[in-house]
Every structure is written in C-alpha cells, then in structure tokens.
Scaffold this motif. Structure first.
Motif, PDB file in Angstrom:
ATOM      1  N   UNK A 148       0.823  -1.209   0.000  1.00 41.40           N
ATOM      2  CA  UNK A 148       0.000   0.000   0.000  1.00 41.40           C
ATOM      3  C   UNK A 148       0.857   1.259   0.000  1.00 41.40           C
ATOM      4  N   UNK A 149       2.077   1.155   0.524  1.00 39.44           N
ATOM      5  CA  UNK A 149       2.984   2.309   0.518  1.00 39.44           C
ATOM      6  C   UNK A 149       3.875   2.334  -0.721  1.00 39.44           C
ATOM      7  N   UNK A 150       3.570   1.475  -1.677  1.00 37.73           N
ATOM      8  CA  UNK A 150       4.298   1.459  -2.939  1.00 37.73           C
ATOM      9  C   UNK A 150       3.497   2.131  -4.039  1.00 37.73           C
ATOM     10  N   UNK A 151       4.158   2.382  -5.144  1.00 36.01           N
ATOM     11  CA  UNK A 151       3.508   3.004  -6.298  1.00 36.01           C
ATOM     12  C   UNK A 151       3.008   1.924  -7.261  1.00 36.01           C
ATOM     13  N   UNK A 152       1.790   2.065  -7.763  1.00 35.30           N
ATOM     14  CA  UNK A 152       1.308   1.081  -8.736  1.00 35.30           C
ATOM     15  C   UNK A 152       2.011   1.263 -10.073  1.00 35.30           C
ATOM     16  N   UNK A 153       2.252   0.178 -10.800  1.00 37.92           N
ATOM     17  CA  UNK A 153       2.804   0.317 -12.148  1.00 37.92           C
ATOM     18  C   UNK A 153       1.790   1.007 -13.050  1.00 37.92           C
ATOM     19  N   UNK A 154       2.267   1.486 -14.182  1.00 43.42           N
ATOM     20  CA  UNK A 154       1.431   2.270 -15.087  1.00 43.42           C
ATOM     21  C   UNK A 154       0.144   1.532 -15.476  1.00 43.42           C
ATOM     22  N   UNK A 155       0.257   0.238 -15.751  1.00 40.41           N
ATOM     23  CA  UNK A 155      -0.922  -0.521 -16.180  1.00 40.41           C
ATOM     24  C   UNK A 155      -1.998  -0.541 -15.095  1.00 40.41           C
ATOM     25  N   UNK A 156      -1.587  -0.694 -13.832  1.00 35.01           N
ATOM     26  CA  UNK A 156      -2.544  -0.689 -12.721  1.00 35.01           C
ATOM     27  C   UNK A 156      -3.097   0.715 -12.500  1.00 35.01           C
ATOM     28  N   UNK A 157      -2.219   1.718 -12.580  1.00 38.27           N
ATOM     29  CA  UNK A 157      -2.653   3.088 -12.342  1.00 38.27           C
ATOM     30  C   UNK A 157      -3.716   3.514 -13.351  1.00 38.27           C
ATOM     31  N   UNK A 158      -3.575   3.095 -14.576  1.00 31.55           N
ATOM     32  CA  UNK A 158      -4.568   3.439 -15.590  1.00 31.55           C
ATOM     33  C   UNK A 158      -5.931   2.863 -15.238  1.00 31.55           C
ATOM     34  N   UNK A 159      -5.951   1.629 -14.732  1.00 32.82           N
ATOM     35  CA  UNK A 159      -7.221   1.010 -14.346  1.00 32.82           C
ATOM     36  C   UNK A 159      -7.813   1.702 -13.122  1.00 32.82           C
ATOM     37  N   UNK A 160      -6.965   2.073 -12.173  1.00 28.02           N
ATOM     38  CA  UNK A 160      -7.437   2.803 -10.989  1.00 28.02           C
ATOM     39  C   UNK A 160      -8.034   4.142 -11.406  1.00 28.02           C
ATOM     40  N   UNK A 161      -7.360   4.836 -12.314  1.00 31.12           N
ATOM     41  CA  UNK A 161      -7.844   6.139 -12.771  1.00 31.12           C
ATOM     42  C   UNK A 161      -9.176   6.013 -13.504  1.00 31.12           C
ATOM     43  N   UNK A 162      -9.336   4.949 -14.283  1.00 27.86           N
ATOM     44  CA  UNK A 162     -10.611   4.721 -14.973  1.00 27.86           C
ATOM     45  C   UNK A 162     -11.746   4.502 -13.974  1.00 27.86           C
ATOM     46  N   UNK A 163     -11.453   3.738 -12.914  1.00 26.38           N
ATOM     47  CA  UNK A 163     -12.463   3.505 -11.884  1.00 26.38           C
ATOM     48  C   UNK A 163     -12.816   4.803 -11.157  1.00 26.38           C
ATOM     49  N   UNK A 164     -11.805   5.597 -10.853  1.00 27.47           N
ATOM     50  CA  UNK A 164     -12.067   6.857 -10.161  1.00 27.47           C
ATOM     51  C   UNK A 164     -12.889   7.797 -11.036  1.00 27.47           C
ATOM     52  N   UNK A 165     -12.664   7.764 -12.339  1.00 29.03           N
ATOM     53  CA  UNK A 165     -13.454   8.591 -13.247  1.00 29.03           C
ATOM     54  C   UNK A 165     -14.927   8.194 -13.194  1.00 29.03           C
ATOM     55  N   UNK A 166     -15.192   6.894 -13.101  1.00 28.68           N
ATOM     56  CA  UNK A 166     -16.574   6.452 -12.965  1.00 28.68           C
ATOM     57  C   UNK A 166     -17.174   6.929 -11.647  1.00 28.68           C
ATOM     58  N   UNK A 167     -16.336   6.993 -10.609  1.00 21.79           N
ATOM     59  CA  UNK A 167     -16.797   7.559  -9.351  1.00 21.79           C
ATOM     60  C   UNK A 167     -17.154   9.029  -9.487  1.00 21.79           C
ATOM     61  N   UNK A 168     -16.349   9.764 -10.243  1.00 24.03           N
ATOM     62  CA  UNK A 168     -16.645  11.180 -10.495  1.00 24.03           C
ATOM     63  C   UNK A 168     -17.949  11.337 -11.265  1.00 24.03           C
ATOM     64  N   UNK A 169     -18.173  10.442 -12.218  1.00 27.09           N
ATOM     65  CA  UNK A 169     -19.396  10.521 -13.009  1.00 27.09           C
ATOM     66  C   UNK A 169     -20.641  10.341 -12.151  1.00 27.09           C
ATOM     67  N   UNK A 170     -20.506   9.604 -11.044  1.00 27.93           N
ATOM     68  CA  UNK A 170     -21.649   9.355 -10.163  1.00 27.93           C
ATOM     69  C   UNK A 170     -21.796  10.407  -9.065  1.00 27.93           C
ATOM     70  N   UNK A 171     -20.869  11.350  -9.012  1.00 27.52           N
ATOM     71  CA  UNK A 171     -20.908  12.344  -7.933  1.00 27.52           C
ATOM     72  C   UNK A 171     -22.234  13.109  -7.882  1.00 27.52           C
ATOM     73  N   UNK A 172     -22.792  13.556  -8.998  1.00 25.23           N
ATOM     74  CA  UNK A 172     -24.085  14.261  -8.902  1.00 25.23           C
ATOM     75  C   UNK A 172     -25.167  13.433  -8.223  1.00 25.23           C
TER      76      UNK A 172
END
Length: 202
Positions: A148-172
C-alpha cells in the motif's frame, strides 16, 4: 445527501503517488473538476474546500494527520458543521478489490484499514458511506504494508484512474442522495480483474 467528502491518504510529497493515497487522488480530481483549491485549516487538521451545490454546501477534506489519525479531522469538521455520519462519504484504497473496480457501501467493518478504523472510533459509529477504490492485494498478508505504501505500475494506475473517473461521473447522484442508482451504475461498470499471464510452454 452527502455533505462531507473525505479522501484518505498520508500527507507529504513522499506519499503522494502511493496506493494508500487513492482517496486523496479522488478528492483532488473533484477539486480540479470544480475549480476549487484545498487549503490548510488548522482547526480541521487538514486541507479543506467548499463545493457550493444546488442542495447546499458540500465540504471536501483531506486529513493532514497520518492515516491512523484520520478521524481527528473528520470528527472536527463534522461536529463544527453538524454533519451526521450518514451524510459523510469516505473515499479510500481497497485491498479486496482489484485495480479497475470501485464500489459504494454504507457502514461495515474496517477490514484492517487504519483510516476507517479511526474515523469510526472518533465519530462513534461506522455508519458512514465508503467509496472503495480497488488497488489489488499483494497475495501475502506480510507484504501488505509495503504494497500500500508502494507506487502502482502504469498498467494498474490506468485502471485505478478509470475507476475513479466512474466515481466522479456518479458524484451528482451521490450529492442528491441517489445512492442505489449510484451503486448500480458503479458496480455494473466494474471491469473484471486482469487475467494472470500464461507461462509459455517449455
């Protein structure tokens, strides 16, 4: 309706890109999208911004304490603005979900997450909403801290960012209190975990 959105993480540039700071990442994205600047508030032990919405003010909070003392900031702001636990949404990294998945739930245990544990202790109840941002699991319990105190590799980070974007879409929907609809959309959009690489035949 949600009146306080908390992102969990550890303060300082040395922690900024670590998996444990996924909650900070999501709140930063909200602030960026809304043109807000989080500013240090000593009385609330963290960085705070106010989002003015059609249903009233919503506070963004990133605790400036370390993860295991996150509840100090949450309790201080919630008490000051008289925000009930069920109107609090806490965004955090989730070991039990793979990168690319994100889930919403109300209450529950802390599953060893020190930030959730301290928030429940400080506000006196686990009855708050959680946005669980999948970061995956190292597969070995003894490796969790380093993971958890490490950095995700680029491939994982992209998937995390995609999930967070879906979270943003649901914010309203979240701000309107439409939790069941937000849950349905979030969970339906979860991508399956990446398949492990197959070994080539010898």
């Amino acid at each position: 309706m949600i009146r306080l959105i908390v992102g969990l993480g550890n303060p300082g540039p040395e922690h900024a890109l670590q998996r444990h700071n996924a909650g900070f990442w999501w709140v930063d994205q909200i602030a960026q999208r809304e043109g807000l600047a989080l500013r240090a508030e000593r009385g609330f032990f963290g960085d705070v911004a106010r989002l003015r919405g059609p249903h009233g003010d919503v506070w963004l909070l990133e605790p400036g304490t370390y993860m295991n003392r996150s509840g100090q900031a949450v309790a201080a702001l919630a008490r000051f603005y008289k925000i009930a636990p069920e109107h609090i949404l806490v965004a955090h990294d989730e070991l039990d979900l793979p990168p690319g998945q994100i889930k919403l739930k109300l209450a529950g245990g802390h599953a060893g997450h020190n930030g959730l544990r301290d928030i429940a202790a400080q506000i006196g109840t686990p009855q708050f909403w959680r946005l669980r941002i999948g970061i995956g699991h190292p597969g070995d319990r003894d490796a969790v801290v380093g993971f958890v105190l490490g950095r995700p590799p680029r491939s994982e980070l992209e998937r995390i960012e995609q999930a967070m974007q879906r979270g943003l879409d649901e914010l309203p929907r979240l701000l309107r209190g439409e939790f069941e609809a937000a849950m349905m959309h979030l969970h339906r959009g979860n991508v399956p975990p990446a398949a492990p690489a197959k070994e080539s035949p010898k």
